[in-house]
Design a protein around this motif. Structure first.
Motif, PDB file in Angstrom:
ATOM      1  N   GLY A  20       2.516   6.007   2.033  1.00 16.56           N
ATOM      2  CA  GLY A  20       1.656   7.147   2.246  1.00 16.56           C
ATOM      3  C   GLY A  20       1.661   8.155   1.111  1.00 16.56           C
ATOM      4  O   GLY A  20       0.931   9.124   1.151  1.00 16.56           O
TER       5      GLY A  20
ATOM      6  N   THR B 215      -1.720   2.981  -4.884  1.00 12.70           N
ATOM      7  CA  THR B 215      -3.091   2.484  -4.905  1.00 12.70           C
ATOM      8  C   THR B 215      -3.201   0.970  -4.837  1.00 12.70           C
ATOM      9  O   THR B 215      -4.260   0.422  -5.006  1.00 12.70           O
ATOM     10  CB  THR B 215      -3.791   2.927  -6.196  1.00 12.70           C
TER      11      THR B 215
ATOM     12  N   GLN C  82      -6.537   2.810   4.531  1.00 14.28           N
ATOM     13  CA  GLN C  82      -5.453   1.820   4.579  1.00 14.28           C
ATOM     14  C   GLN C  82      -4.562   2.051   5.799  1.00 14.28           C
ATOM     15  O   GLN C  82      -4.103   1.098   6.436  1.00 14.28           O
ATOM     16  CB  GLN C  82      -4.640   1.894   3.276  1.00 14.28           C
ATOM     17  N   THR C  83      -4.373   3.309   6.154  1.00 13.69           N
ATOM     18  CA  THR C  83      -3.568   3.624   7.350  1.00 13.69           C
ATOM     19  C   THR C  83      -4.261   3.114   8.616  1.00 13.69           C
ATOM     20  O   THR C  83      -3.607   2.595   9.527  1.00 13.69           O
ATOM     21  CB  THR C  83      -3.324   5.153   7.429  1.00 13.69           C
TER      22      THR C  83
ATOM     23  N   THR D 235       0.833  -1.201   0.000  1.00  9.37           N
ATOM     24  CA  THR D 235       0.000   0.000   0.000  1.00  9.37           C
ATOM     25  C   THR D 235       0.864   1.245   0.000  1.00  9.37           C
ATOM     26  O   THR D 235       0.362   2.345  -0.074  1.00  9.37           O
ATOM     27  CB  THR D 235      -0.940   0.065   1.218  1.00  9.37           C
TER      28      THR D 235
ATOM     29  N   HIS E 222      -6.421   6.246   1.138  1.00  6.79           N
ATOM     30  CA  HIS E 222      -5.118   6.117   1.805  1.00  6.79           C
ATOM     31  C   HIS E 222      -5.281   6.119   3.329  1.00  6.79           C
ATOM     32  O   HIS E 222      -4.598   5.371   4.024  1.00  6.79           O
ATOM     33  CB  HIS E 222      -4.186   7.269   1.425  1.00  6.79           C
TER      34      HIS E 222
END
Ligand SMILES: Cc1cc2nc3c(=O)[nH]c(=O)nc-3n(C[C@H](O)[C@H](O)[C@H](O)COP(=O)(O)OP(=O)(O)OC[C@H]3O[C@@H](n4cnc5c(N)ncnc54)[C@H](O)[C@@H]3O)c2cc1C
Length: 417
Positions: free
Chosen positions: A15, A20, A189-190, A12, A186
């Motif tokens: 950052g 993507t 995902q974090t 991923t 994003h």
């Protein structure tokens, strides 16, 4: 299939905007999968709601499996867009202003911990208004009452600060200087990366709609696995009607929403996030974000589009909506009248009848929770939703009536914006 945290982070990215990739998968089995073991909670759906619920439950020491059919922040999910606005203004719907204030603190703290503070951009939010516009007038009162930093700006001040905007019939506005936007998928995902450090196990699996009645002991996946858990949270956004067709088929309305990104002229800094805020033109049911890192000036109609299937719907914008949006852009942002379309997204809102979230137990299965109904404004509230749901599961406590299934009608009458 279980994804290790290292694989997840590797695929991923660290950052940067533009990373993507969906998580890579490894073959090892997580403990509750097709074995005698069981999770405390299985969270189905790793959009912003499911991700935060899983994180909070992981922090509370629960053994959690988080499952997603297409991947964390995938392109079909409502949480899958590039950016999402976080604003405090909600008319007189005070609960959402409070949740937004609380959520912004939690987003900032999570992103700081993850060394990714720039995934929240405090560009400010400008809510344009005309005359006595009741929603904006109520918003002003709520922001004052709750101590949210804001300015009420008249037309001369607006023109002075943002000469690149032609305000048209808008003669005043509320400016929230500390609000802004989050890096959509994003940040989700974090959240999941963080949850995995708390022991949450992420599995890329599609769950089959649960059959039968009464307590749910396990769910099956399309790949043939069985996931056992004491409690199940279905945070499947616009897919909730597919998982519970009898219960939610007529109570969650997924609608097709188009998003446009226009490219400002070369070297023109007036439409960048350093030069202008997020804006909402409520009377015209449209909003947008400044150009950030050259991804384009985002413009999105907020009016509900036609019904949409999140699995199979075509995600290509229509020439009709593009033409309407272009006309608006030429009027409101004359410097962009010839700006080319540089990219687009088609997403879906997962509306309840009035825009209130759905957070409740399944009426016939008391270890099953239904969490969704973000209704085009849910993203910012992910942290508050996660905290609320995890606390109800772990500690019990009073449920908020307006989130109940009983308040969800079969006819749409939007009241929360
Ligand atoms: C164009 C657009 C703009 C928006 N702008 C804003 C904004 O500016 N600010 C804001 O606050 N909100 C905004 N929203 C609303 C917000 O994005 C949503 O309310 C929020 O993302 C909903 O999150 P969710 O977790 O409920 O659903 P989703 O993000 O859709 O997550 C559901 C997940 O469940 C998974 N899933 C589904 N079925 C299964 C299954 N059977 N098994 C396993 N997994 C399954 C899916 O793959 C998906 O990842 C916007 C929405 C859209 C579409």
């Amino acid at each position: 299939m279980k994804t290790t945290r290292r694989d997840f982070i590797r695929t991923t990215g660290a950052g940067a905007l533009g990373a993507t990739l969906v998580p890579a998968l490894v073959g090892s089995q997580a403990p509750g999968v097709s074995s005698g073991k069981s999770y405390d909670v299985a969270v189905v759906g790793a959009g912003v709601f499911g991700a935060w619920v899983a994180l909070r439950l992981g922090q509370a020491g629960r053994r959690v499996a988080l499952l997603d059919a297409y991947g964390v922040g995938n392109a079909r999910a409502s949480s899958g867009g590039q950016t999402r606005v976080i604003r405090m203004g909600y008319g007189d719907q005070e609960i959402y202003t409070r949740w937004s204030m609380h959520s912004l603190d939690l987003w900032k703290s999570l992103l700081a911990q993850a060394s990714r503070p720039s995934m929240f951009q405090p560009a400010g939010v400008l809510w344009m208004a005309r005359g006595e516009d009741p929603l904006t007038t109520k918003t002003l009162a709520t922001l004052r009452r709750l101590g949210v930093r804001h300015e009420r700006l008249g037309r001369p001040e607006l023109e002075h600060r943002w000469p690149q905007i032609d305000f048209g019939p808008n003669n005043w506005a509320i400016y929230e200087p500390q609000s802004g936007f989050l890096m959509g998928f994003h940040v989700v995902q974090t959240v999941v990366q963080n949850a995995m450090t708390r022991g949450v196990e992420y599995l890329q699996e599609a769950v089959v709609p649960p059959a039968g009645k009464g307590r749910l002991d396990s769910v099956a996946t399309r790949s043939g696995k069985t996931i056992r858990a004491g409690t199940f949270v279905f945070a499947c956004g616009p897919w909730l009607p597919k998982l519970f067709p009898d219960l939610l088929g007529e109570r969650i309305f997924p609608t097709r929403q188009e998003v446009f990104y226009f490219g400002p002229p070369p070297g023109d800094a007036r439409f960048r996030s350093e030069a202008m805020p997020v804006w909402v033109d409520f009377a015209e049911e449209i909003y947008g974000l400044p150009d950030f890192k050259g991804r384009g000036f985002k413009v999105a109609p907020d009016r509900h589009g036609p019904a949409f299937d999140p699995d199979t719907g075509t995600r290509v914008i229509t020439p009709e909506t593009l033409a309407t949006v272009r006309k608006f852009v030429a009027r409101r942002f004359p410097g962009l009248k010839d700006a080319p379309l540089v990219s687009s997204e088609v997403c879906q809102y997962e509306n309840t009848s009035n825009g209130d979230f759905l957070i409740d137990r399944h009426p016939e299965r008391d270890n099953v929770w239904l969490v969704g109904g973000g209704s085009g404004h849910g993203f910012k509230h992910g942290p508050a939703v996660g905290e609320y749901v995890a606390a109800r599961i772990v500690e019990g406590g009073k449920m908020e009536t307006r989130f109940s299934l009983a308040t969800k009608e079969k006819v749409q009458k939007r009241a929360v914006y």
